[in-house]
Motif scaffolding. Sequence first.
Motif, short mmCIF file in Angstrom:
data_model
loop_
_atom_site.label_atom_id
_atom_site.label_comp_id
_atom_site.label_asym_id
_atom_site.label_seq_id
_atom_site.Cartn_x
_atom_site.Cartn_y
_atom_site.Cartn_z
N ASP A 117 6.77 42.59 -4.84
CA ASP A 117 6.41 43.77 -5.10
C ASP A 117 7.14 42.96 -6.81
N GLU A 118 6.41 42.52 -7.82
CA GLU A 118 6.56 42.08 -9.29
C GLU A 118 8.06 40.94 -8.84
N THR B 120 3.74 49.83 -5.69
CA THR B 120 5.25 49.89 -4.88
C THR B 120 4.46 50.73 -3.69
MG LIG Z 1 5.65 49.38 -8.84
#
Ligand SMILES: [Mg+2]
Lengths: 522, 344
Positions: B160-161, B43
């Motif tokens: 991000d995911e 991240t």
């Molecule tokens: Mg993360």
Amino acid sequence: MTSFVDNRPMLVSRPWFLAGTRGTYLIAIVIALFALMPLGFVFWATAVTGWETASQLIFRPRVGELMGNTLLLVIVTVPVTMILATVLAWLTERSDLPFARFWSVLCVAPLAIPAFVHSYAWIGLWPGFHGLPAGIAISVTAYFPFLYLPISAALRLLDPALEDQAASLGLSDAAVFRRVVLPQLRLSILGGGLLVGLHLLAEYGLYAMIRFDTFTTAIVDQFQSTYNGVAANMLALVLVLCCLVLLAVDAGLRGRRRYARIGPGVARQVRRTSLGAWRYPCLLLPIAAVFFALGVPALTLSRWLVAGGAAIWRMDEIGLALGQTLVICLVGGLATTAAALPIAWLSVRRPSRRSRVIEGCYYLASSMPGVVVALALVTITVRVALPLYQTVATIVIAYMIMFLPRALISLRASIAQVPAELEQAAASLGRSPARALWATTVRLAAPGAAAGVALSSLGIMNELTATQMLAPNGTRTLAMAFWALTSEIDYAGAAPYALLMILFSLPMTALLHHQSKKIAGR
Amino acid sequence: MSFVEIRALRKQFGPVTALDGIDLDIAGGSRTVVVGPSGCGKTTLLRLIAGFEAADAGRIAIDGEPVVDGAAAVPAHKRNIGIVAQDGCLFPHLSVAGNITFGMTEDAAIRQARAGELMEMVGLDRSMLTRRPDELSGGQQQRVALARALARKPRLMLLDEPFSALDTGLRATTRKAVGDVLRAEGIATLLVTHDQAEALAFADQVAVMRAGRLMQFGPPREVYGRPVDPATAAFLGEAIILPATIGDGHADCALGRLPADVANGFAGQATIMLRPEQIGLVEGEGGVRAKVAEAGFRGSASELRIVLCDDQGITLTIEVPSSRDLPIGEEIGLQVSGKAHVFA
Ligand SMILES: [Mg+2]
Ligand SMILES: Nc1ncnc2c1ncn2[C@@H]1O[C@H](COP(=O)(O)OP(=O)(O)OP(=O)(O)O)[C@@H](O)[C@H]1O
């Protein structure tokens, strides 16, 4: 076999989340009926008066003049206070202003100073400062902390990921503030603005001291001079209409918006914007605000205290007044917050036409000036419940009516910040509805409840008119003593009482500041 | 020169080193997937590229234009990089249409028309435009977030995911829809995920991170088949790790003499890796003999834990078609196909 039966989940006819809603409504409605008593009294008195006498008393130049004063006061003061509080909150919470923590404490501290002590302080320094300009200036100074507190708390609770997201969509810092931050502060700004507006309509001492006539001061004067309620009641009727307009404007602007976070996860810590070359020039704003809100009272008080010397400290009288004030504040604050809890929960979790109507009743009731609440309670107790006349119970009811919105605003804001999903999550972890509510919302909203108690206690400590009329015989609170002495132009003798009111309000104010930080988990 | 160039990027949070000198190149229009254990800095890497966080040192250039150079950085709103976070992060005070058109600067009419197009592009109905974000499902929120990020035609998309909150079925379809849209628009994409299957399916290039460092970077087949170390191997799927003696392009191990991918004539002791799908069963008496110790039914396949007869200390986990019913204690013969991967 037995264990099989025992382990089976119990079937209930209603979904768990509906259980309890009805009872809560019932309590909220009963409280609302109590709160509406003074209002009902005004309408009843109008009806008894008859249209002819009423219109004679309402449509006269004096009322027009009062209307002009009151409208100008509200129309100028509320927006100025909103802007000032928002800018101060942003500077102290989201910019790299030097000593931001220090300024944020000082912006809340004026809450400890009763509104009428502000005007006492101003005319101590500038004896010729009267009328509308004085009314606006002192009101902004006295009331901006009421807006600063919720706005700065809301700023701390904003999810910075949304601001990052907006920046990645090409928005400059200024545009992010306008299009993402400000809309999310809307509810706090409106809620606080409404509160300030209602205060402006209901405050007596502040304006009486600078000889600025509003409806409220006129009603008190009328009542005290003639003991003939009719004229006062007609003025109160117009005042009620003003409150209705204010409530309608607020409701129209508020709309029905939810402001809990949608997604999962915990918000990141916010970043502060660099002010660059403006870092030191920006200090001028908090310095000016703090000078007028704290410096001026400090200057006047110390002048009178020095001038009065030891002679003004009559400890027996002061000690008695202090003890009585503290007991009344605590009892009244707890009762007020408890009374606000049902409607706070309903208005956030089960928002409906009904909950909005009930909430509106509380606002309306609390916007009645203290003198009308007191007058109504005096009349009602004398007529139908004589044993309650001039008892602690009656005065606590008066405080509940007057200060319920203070507790309600902090409770509602903190309940709204707890996502409803948390309650459901707790329920899914096997808690009963009541325990789910306790484990999540009540716990997380506890700072809001504490803030509610502190805010309403503060209000009670500084309340004057209703206390004077309803207090059991022999009661003399700090505010009553202060007012009596200033009325006799004994400004030095009044100073110790003002000092004590401030000193005893300070811990509650500090608590308020601390709790508003804890809501944000820091 | 590659489209995104990251050089010696470092970031610390107090005592925690989140990024410890990352070098990464992303080709224009390609899909890169970053994988790694929790807390390894994925991240943080994305936030630095997006401009939400300032780097301590290093460089990032996009399309030849430096956006981060040590302490100097282009602010996030001037980078034109789209980002979709795990929770979608829709603006709660705006409708779906308000969210999608948020970053657009065109006239209202054009914005509205484009919002409709984008909704269709991400596979949502135009009628949802008037809804509030909290009236959408998680998958729909993710798609709106993607549409919002696409609306400005970003040069680079950071994900991000974005699918982790979705259930398996929805996840696969949303991933495919998102991937197709990005491919069609020719936007280079950097995806962070915890899911190795997702990583291998989506990626043109896989970047494996650990503790703030880039451990390996290459095409999925390469990273899966020839991981740099056992930890990386295990991160991308089941791996059978065995000690072996290398010589003559072969590895001698408990499973016999296997062809190995050893380069430049290395000989001596080493660790090798096989993937479970490289091991098959042989009928009859041949192959390496082993006994079934545990059997787990997995639908189309069964997962067996087996113990080698010759060396009871070695247990392996392999997959066989579930049509073969092998009871515990049954003796079987094993056969290895393909090359063993030798860790340098
Ligand atoms: Mg993360
Ligand atoms: N704002 C911050 N302040 C302090 N430490 C941070 C901050 N952000 C990240 N870290 C730390 O930096 C490291 C990398 O965090 P990062 O969020 O990049 O991990 P990640 O790979 O995305 O993990 P996950 O897969 O769990 O999302 C972690 O050790 C984390 O604790």
